[in-house]
Design a protein around this motif. Structure first.
Motif, mmCIF file in Angstrom:
data_model
loop_
_atom_site.group_PDB
_atom_site.id
_atom_site.type_symbol
_atom_site.label_atom_id
_atom_site.label_comp_id
_atom_site.label_asym_id
_atom_site.label_seq_id
_atom_site.Cartn_x
_atom_site.Cartn_y
_atom_site.Cartn_z
ATOM 1 N N THR A 183 0.836 -1.192 0.000
ATOM 2 C CA THR A 183 0.000 0.000 0.000
ATOM 3 C C THR A 183 0.873 1.244 0.000
ATOM 4 O OG1 THR A 183 -1.556 -1.222 1.386
ATOM 5 C CG2 THR A 183 -1.889 1.153 1.240
ATOM 6 N N PHE A 184 0.486 2.231 -0.814
ATOM 7 C CA PHE A 184 1.167 3.517 -0.845
ATOM 8 C C PHE A 184 0.121 4.629 -0.786
ATOM 9 C CE2 PHE A 184 4.077 0.701 -3.072
ATOM 10 C CZ PHE A 184 5.309 1.044 -2.537
ATOM 11 N N THR A 185 0.491 5.759 -0.213
ATOM 12 C CA THR A 185 -0.363 6.937 -0.261
ATOM 13 C C THR A 185 0.317 8.001 -1.104
ATOM 14 O OG1 THR A 185 0.595 7.884 1.751
ATOM 15 C CG2 THR A 185 -1.363 6.499 2.030
ATOM 16 N N GLU A 186 -0.492 8.736 -1.858
ATOM 17 C CA GLU A 186 -0.009 9.869 -2.653
ATOM 18 C C GLU A 186 1.197 9.496 -3.527
ATOM 19 O OE1 GLU A 186 -1.770 12.719 -2.657
ATOM 20 O OE2 GLU A 186 -3.079 12.054 -1.040
ATOM 21 N N LEU A 187 1.139 8.329 -4.170
ATOM 22 C CA LEU A 187 2.224 7.879 -5.037
ATOM 23 C C LEU A 187 1.901 8.235 -6.484
ATOM 24 C CD1 LEU A 187 4.892 6.281 -5.379
ATOM 25 C CD2 LEU A 187 3.463 4.254 -5.747
ATOM 26 N N ARG A 188 2.825 8.917 -7.147
ATOM 27 C CA ARG A 188 2.622 9.279 -8.546
ATOM 28 C C ARG A 188 2.611 8.018 -9.402
ATOM 29 N NH1 ARG A 188 2.138 13.529 -11.065
ATOM 30 N NH2 ARG A 188 3.008 14.846 -9.425
ATOM 31 N N CYS A 189 1.550 7.884 -10.197
ATOM 32 C CA CYS A 189 1.390 6.759 -11.111
ATOM 33 C C CYS A 189 1.275 7.328 -12.524
ATOM 34 C CB CYS A 189 0.124 5.972 -10.776
ATOM 35 S SG CYS A 189 0.072 5.318 -9.090
ATOM 36 N N THR A 190 2.230 7.009 -13.369
ATOM 37 C CA THR A 190 2.241 7.517 -14.737
ATOM 38 C C THR A 190 2.093 6.346 -15.680
ATOM 39 O OG1 THR A 190 3.661 9.355 -14.066
ATOM 40 C CG2 THR A 190 3.572 8.846 -16.420
ATOM 41 N N PHE A 191 1.027 6.377 -16.468
ATOM 42 C CA PHE A 191 0.777 5.315 -17.445
ATOM 43 C C PHE A 191 -0.208 5.843 -18.471
ATOM 44 C CE2 PHE A 191 -1.940 4.863 -13.779
ATOM 45 C CZ PHE A 191 -3.213 4.707 -14.309
ATOM 46 N N GLY A 192 -0.238 5.197 -19.625
ATOM 47 C CA GLY A 192 -1.098 5.705 -20.681
ATOM 48 C C GLY A 192 -0.701 7.137 -20.988
ATOM 49 N N SER A 193 -1.663 8.006 -20.976
ATOM 50 C CA SER A 193 -1.410 9.421 -21.290
ATOM 51 C C SER A 193 -1.526 10.323 -20.064
ATOM 52 C CB SER A 193 -2.415 9.878 -22.352
ATOM 53 O OG SER A 193 -3.742 9.710 -21.854
ATOM 54 N N ARG A 194 -1.507 9.748 -18.864
ATOM 55 C CA ARG A 194 -1.706 10.536 -17.642
ATOM 56 C C ARG A 194 -0.620 10.290 -16.604
ATOM 57 N NH1 ARG A 194 -8.235 10.673 -16.473
ATOM 58 N NH2 ARG A 194 -8.818 10.944 -18.651
ATOM 59 N N SER A 195 -0.522 11.250 -15.718
ATOM 60 C CA SER A 195 0.313 11.120 -14.529
ATOM 61 C C SER A 195 -0.559 11.590 -13.369
ATOM 62 C CB SER A 195 1.579 11.972 -14.647
ATOM 63 O OG SER A 195 2.398 11.777 -13.520
ATOM 64 N N ILE A 196 -1.009 10.648 -12.558
ATOM 65 C CA ILE A 196 -1.963 10.950 -11.494
ATOM 66 C C ILE A 196 -1.387 10.566 -10.132
ATOM 67 C CG2 ILE A 196 -3.963 10.775 -13.013
ATOM 68 C CD1 ILE A 196 -4.438 7.949 -11.906
ATOM 69 N N VAL A 197 -2.006 11.090 -9.088
ATOM 70 C CA VAL A 197 -1.560 10.827 -7.720
ATOM 71 C C VAL A 197 -2.781 10.431 -6.893
ATOM 72 C CG1 VAL A 197 -0.310 11.751 -5.724
ATOM 73 C CG2 VAL A 197 0.272 12.553 -8.029
ATOM 74 N N PRO A 198 -3.187 9.154 -6.977
ATOM 75 C CA PRO A 198 -4.334 8.720 -6.172
ATOM 76 C C PRO A 198 -4.031 8.827 -4.677
ATOM 77 C CG PRO A 198 -3.861 7.144 -7.916
ATOM 78 C CD PRO A 198 -2.706 8.100 -7.854
ATOM 79 N N ASP A 199 -5.075 8.918 -3.880
ATOM 80 C CA ASP A 199 -4.890 9.031 -2.430
ATOM 81 C C ASP A 199 -4.252 7.780 -1.846
ATOM 82 O OD1 ASP A 199 -5.993 11.613 -2.302
ATOM 83 O OD2 ASP A 199 -8.014 10.772 -2.377
ATOM 84 N N ILE A 200 -4.721 6.608 -2.295
ATOM 85 C CA ILE A 200 -4.166 5.327 -1.847
ATOM 86 C C ILE A 200 -4.081 4.422 -3.074
ATOM 87 C CG2 ILE A 200 -4.495 3.291 -0.363
ATOM 88 C CD1 ILE A 200 -6.294 5.048 1.448
ATOM 89 N N VAL A 201 -2.972 3.713 -3.207
ATOM 90 C CA VAL A 201 -2.869 2.699 -4.258
ATOM 91 C C VAL A 201 -2.317 1.420 -3.657
ATOM 92 C CG1 VAL A 201 -2.616 4.253 -6.225
ATOM 93 C CG2 VAL A 201 -0.577 3.474 -5.030
ATOM 94 N N ILE A 202 -2.746 0.311 -4.244
ATOM 95 C CA ILE A 202 -2.219 -0.994 -3.872
ATOM 96 C C ILE A 202 -1.557 -1.543 -5.133
ATOM 97 C CG2 ILE A 202 -2.797 -3.347 -3.206
ATOM 98 C CD1 ILE A 202 -4.724 -0.317 -1.942
ATOM 99 N N ILE A 203 -0.325 -2.021 -4.962
ATOM 100 C CA ILE A 203 0.481 -2.476 -6.094
ATOM 101 C C ILE A 203 0.981 -3.886 -5.802
ATOM 102 C CG2 ILE A 203 2.606 -2.030 -7.392
ATOM 103 C CD1 ILE A 203 2.194 0.943 -6.652
ATOM 104 N N ASN A 204 0.933 -4.746 -6.823
ATOM 105 C CA ASN A 204 1.504 -6.087 -6.681
ATOM 106 C C ASN A 204 2.978 -5.968 -6.331
ATOM 107 O OD1 ASN A 204 -0.629 -7.899 -7.138
ATOM 108 N ND2 ASN A 204 -0.499 -7.571 -9.341
ATOM 109 N N ARG A 205 3.394 -6.751 -5.354
ATOM 110 C CA ARG A 205 4.781 -6.687 -4.872
ATOM 111 C C ARG A 205 5.791 -6.945 -5.997
ATOM 112 N NH1 ARG A 205 7.398 -7.206 0.328
ATOM 113 N NH2 ARG A 205 5.363 -7.090 1.276
#
Length: 190
Positions: free
Chosen positions: A68-90
């Protein structure tokens, strides 16, 4: 009389990512070729974000499958967003040569994206980001509305569903956690 609409200068995603200011709090996002600043969170947003992220992480840590991460920049496709919480496969998390987390943004969609609506934030813009995540590989998205005391759940290839009160919220696969909106919104009381 002719009305002239000012043209906003557009930058590319690559140019956006090179700007020094994008990670100032609150963060900037790149959506539909526009630079947009996230609103500053208030107490409801902040409290739910820390409690929910901590709870999810405590369960995930035992499984060692996702993080789990909070406020992590995620850039993919044509966007760069910063969701409040993200869960990422280890196994997707980039590591440095010492086996530590690479101290950068990620360049793929998280498996779960959670947004908490802030005052004066337009829900349609947040929903647009969640749908974009789903179109790019995210399995689930939540939009938590603290004013309405409801949680909108978006899942790939399923209809949007709104959860209230004692409804059991859907969770990503293999996560042994049962949560209701009532539990989440109870964190607003001290």
């Amino acid at each position: 009389m002719v009305t002239i609409t000012p043209i906003k200068p557009q930058i590319t995603l690559e140019q956006f990512l090179q700007q020094d200011y994008i990670d100032e709090a609150p963060a900037y996002e790149y959506i539909n070729k526009e630079v947009v600043r996230k609103p500053m969170p208030k107490t409801h947003h902040s409290r739910i974000q820390i409690k929910l992220a901590s709870l999810i992480e405590s369960v995930l840590e035992k499984k060692k499958q996702a993080v789990t991460f909070t406020e992590l920049r995620c850039t993919f496709g044509s966007r760069s967003i910063v969701p409040d919480i993200v869960i990422i496969n280890r196994q997707q998390i980039p590591l440095n040569e010492d086996g530590e987390l690479d101290n950068n943004a990620i360049f793929f969609a998280p498996i779960w994206s959670i947004e908490i609506l802030s005052p004066n934030q337009k829900p349609t813009k947040v929903i647009d980001n969640i749908l974009f995540c789903l179109e790019n590989g995210t399995k689930m998205g939540w939009l938590i509305d603290t004013d309405e005391k409801m949680i909108m759940v978006f899942q790939a290839e399923k209809a949007l569903k709104i959860y209230r009160d004692e409804d059991i919220l859907p969770i990503i696969d293999n996560l042994d956690l049962e949560l209701t909106p009532s539990q989440i919104f109870s964190w607003l009381k001290l």
